[in-house]
Design an enzyme around this catalytic site. Structure first.
Site, PDB file in Angstrom:
ATOM      1  N   ARG A   1       7.059 -10.746  31.018  1.00 35.46           N
ATOM      2  CA  ARG A   1       8.412 -10.863  30.472  1.00 35.46           C
ATOM      3  C   ARG A   1       8.378 -11.873  29.335  1.00 35.46           C
ATOM      4  O   ARG A   1       8.232 -13.067  29.557  1.00 35.46           O
ATOM      5  CB  ARG A   1       9.369 -11.298  31.583  1.00 35.46           C
ATOM      6  CG  ARG A   1      10.715 -11.779  31.088  1.00 35.46           C
ATOM      7  CD  ARG A   1      11.697 -12.000  32.204  1.00 35.46           C
ATOM      8  NE  ARG A   1      11.251 -12.888  33.255  1.00 35.46           N
ATOM      9  CZ  ARG A   1      11.253 -14.228  33.192  1.00 35.46           C
ATOM     10  NH1 ARG A   1      11.661 -14.828  32.093  1.00 35.46           N
ATOM     11  NH2 ARG A   1      10.859 -14.940  34.215  1.00 35.46           N
TER      12      ARG A   1
ATOM     13  N   HIS B   1      14.393 -15.145  31.807  1.00 34.71           N
ATOM     14  CA  HIS B   1      14.860 -14.237  32.866  1.00 34.71           C
ATOM     15  C   HIS B   1      16.157 -13.544  32.455  1.00 34.71           C
ATOM     16  O   HIS B   1      16.313 -12.338  32.607  1.00 34.71           O
ATOM     17  CB  HIS B   1      15.060 -15.028  34.159  1.00 34.71           C
ATOM     18  CG  HIS B   1      15.626 -14.230  35.286  1.00 34.71           C
ATOM     19  ND1 HIS B   1      14.909 -13.243  35.927  1.00 34.71           N
ATOM     20  CD2 HIS B   1      16.843 -14.252  35.874  1.00 34.71           C
ATOM     21  CE1 HIS B   1      15.656 -12.699  36.868  1.00 34.71           C
ATOM     22  NE2 HIS B   1      16.837 -13.289  36.854  1.00 34.71           N
TER      23      HIS B   1
ATOM     24  N   TYR C   1       9.527 -23.732  33.224  1.00 40.87           N
ATOM     25  CA  TYR C   1       8.546 -23.327  34.242  1.00 40.87           C
ATOM     26  C   TYR C   1       7.325 -22.606  33.692  1.00 40.87           C
ATOM     27  O   TYR C   1       6.433 -22.241  34.444  1.00 40.87           O
ATOM     28  CB  TYR C   1       9.223 -22.461  35.309  1.00 40.87           C
ATOM     29  CG  TYR C   1       9.961 -21.249  34.786  1.00 40.87           C
ATOM     30  CD1 TYR C   1       9.304 -20.062  34.491  1.00 40.87           C
ATOM     31  CD2 TYR C   1      11.349 -21.300  34.585  1.00 40.87           C
ATOM     32  CE1 TYR C   1       9.986 -18.960  34.016  1.00 40.87           C
ATOM     33  CE2 TYR C   1      12.043 -20.195  34.114  1.00 40.87           C
ATOM     34  CZ  TYR C   1      11.357 -19.025  33.831  1.00 40.87           C
ATOM     35  OH  TYR C   1      12.035 -17.934  33.365  1.00 40.87           O
TER      36      TYR C   1
END
Length: 370
Positions: A265, A269, A278
């Protein structure tokens, strides 16, 4: 529909030791001969077109969130080979069970983009007719649609229609109980369903290594007697080849098939996420070098199946598509308050009828004042 005997030998169920790939990261033919037939040139050209249009649609939808036209948008940039490959592997009568991140897959299937975005705009849980497109509502709760797909596929098997269901999930969904229950049910009852795991490395912010200790997510199939495979999810040729076999296997009566696509990805998100908290940019840059569109374009040009003029034509088509989406989404949606009470139950309950009458009376009183 034939009902093939399932081969339950462990060696017949296990995925390849390394993800199946046809192309290198630069789009050259990979070394070794994959155990799957290469898709037809015309199918690869179709995939390229849908991937380019899909990415432009994705970037336009992301922009719409910044303009306040969408409440949220989960981008699938970088996963175009999976989004498009999953749809092109199916026949028109087969069913697709998408997640909230699979909007590009819906558009590839032919769903009107405004209808596909209705969930993310907040207009309705599902803005399109599932039976018109053979596409179930996009599912936000992780893995619940795997049970829906297994149940529908089993029903199609009982009816002898020959239809297959393909259910899309992310890596995070494989940690949910529903996913394992669906695998077990589908295997026991030989439901013709393909479990397509788009492993994009993160369940929101949780990295893959904190989700599983398995060699790969594809190995989760063997415990249920489900044939499984893993594929380079950024190699469109490999994705189409493996999914074609998975769908053929399911349609033949041999039961379910689990495919894990290794992808990434590229965006956060959702627009509400800060991915820098992260993961590091250098990791994203490594995956950017494996871009699925660039790899397929280079391969098609190498084989003389795509010209610079055709590349420009597809890019122009993608811009026109994005312009139509932008124009349509900039129009305020028509809101009908009484629709709140529609499609809640097959027959409205007395309580709903009472609430509907109260609201209708308030609306009429407000209208009379104006």
């Amino acid at each position: 529909m034939s009902d093939r005997r399932r081969d339950t030998r462990p060696e017949a169920l296990l995925p390849s030791k390394r993800p199946v790939r046809f192309l290198t990261d630069t789009g050259a033919p990979a070394r070794g001969k994959p155990a799957y037939p290469e898709p037809a040139p015309e199918l690869l050209r179709r995939a390229y077109r849908h991937m380019v249009v899909g990415r432009r649609f994705d970037s336009q939808a992301t922009a719409l969130t910044k303009q306040g036209r969408l409440a949220v948008y989960p981008s699938s940039k970088g996963q175009e080979a999976c989004q498009v490959g999953g749809v092109l592997a199916l026949d028109e009568g087969d069913w697709l069970f998408p997640t909230y991140r699979d909007t590009v897959a819906l558009v590839t299937r032919g769903v009107d983009p405004v209808e596909a975005l209705s969930l993310l705009r907040g207009d309705a849980h599902c803005g399109y007719d599932p039976y018109q497109y053979q596409v179930a509502p996009q599912c936000t709760p992780l893995a619940t649609q795997t049970l829906h797909a297994a149940g529908l596929a089993y029903a199609e098997r009982r009816k002898g229609t020959g239809r297959v269901a393909l259910v899309c999930v992310g890596d995070g969904a494989t940690s949910e109980g529903d996913f394992h229950e669906a695998l077990n049910f589908a295997a026991v009852f030989k439901a013709p369903v393909v479990f397509f795991v788009q492993n994009n490395r993160y369940a929101i912010s949780v990295p893959l290594e904190r989700q599983t200790a398995a060699p790969s997510l594809a190995y989760k199939g063997i415990g249920y007697g489900v044939r499984s495979e893993q594929v380079d999810g950024n190699d469109a040729v490999a994705v189409l080849a493996v999914l074609a076999e998975a769908v053929r296997h399911a349609r033949s009566g041999a039961g379910p098939f689990l495919v894990e696509a290794h992808t990434y990805r590229m965006e956060p998100h959702t627009n509400a996420d800060d991915a820098s908290r992260y993961r590091e940019e250098k990791e994203t840059e490594r995956w950017r070098q494996r871009d699925p569109i660039a790899r397929l374009e280079a391969y098609l040009k190498r084989r003389g199946l795509l010209t610079d003029e055709e590349v420009a034509s597809v890019a122009a088509e993608a811009e026109e598509f994005a312009d139509r989406v932008r124009t349509a989404m900039n129009a305020d949606p028509r809101v009908e308050p009484l629709e709140l009470f529609d499609h809640v139950y097959g027959t409205r309950t007395p309580q709903l009828e009472e609430q509907r009458e109260l609201l209708e009376a308030e609306l009429k009183a407000e209208e009379a004042l104006t």
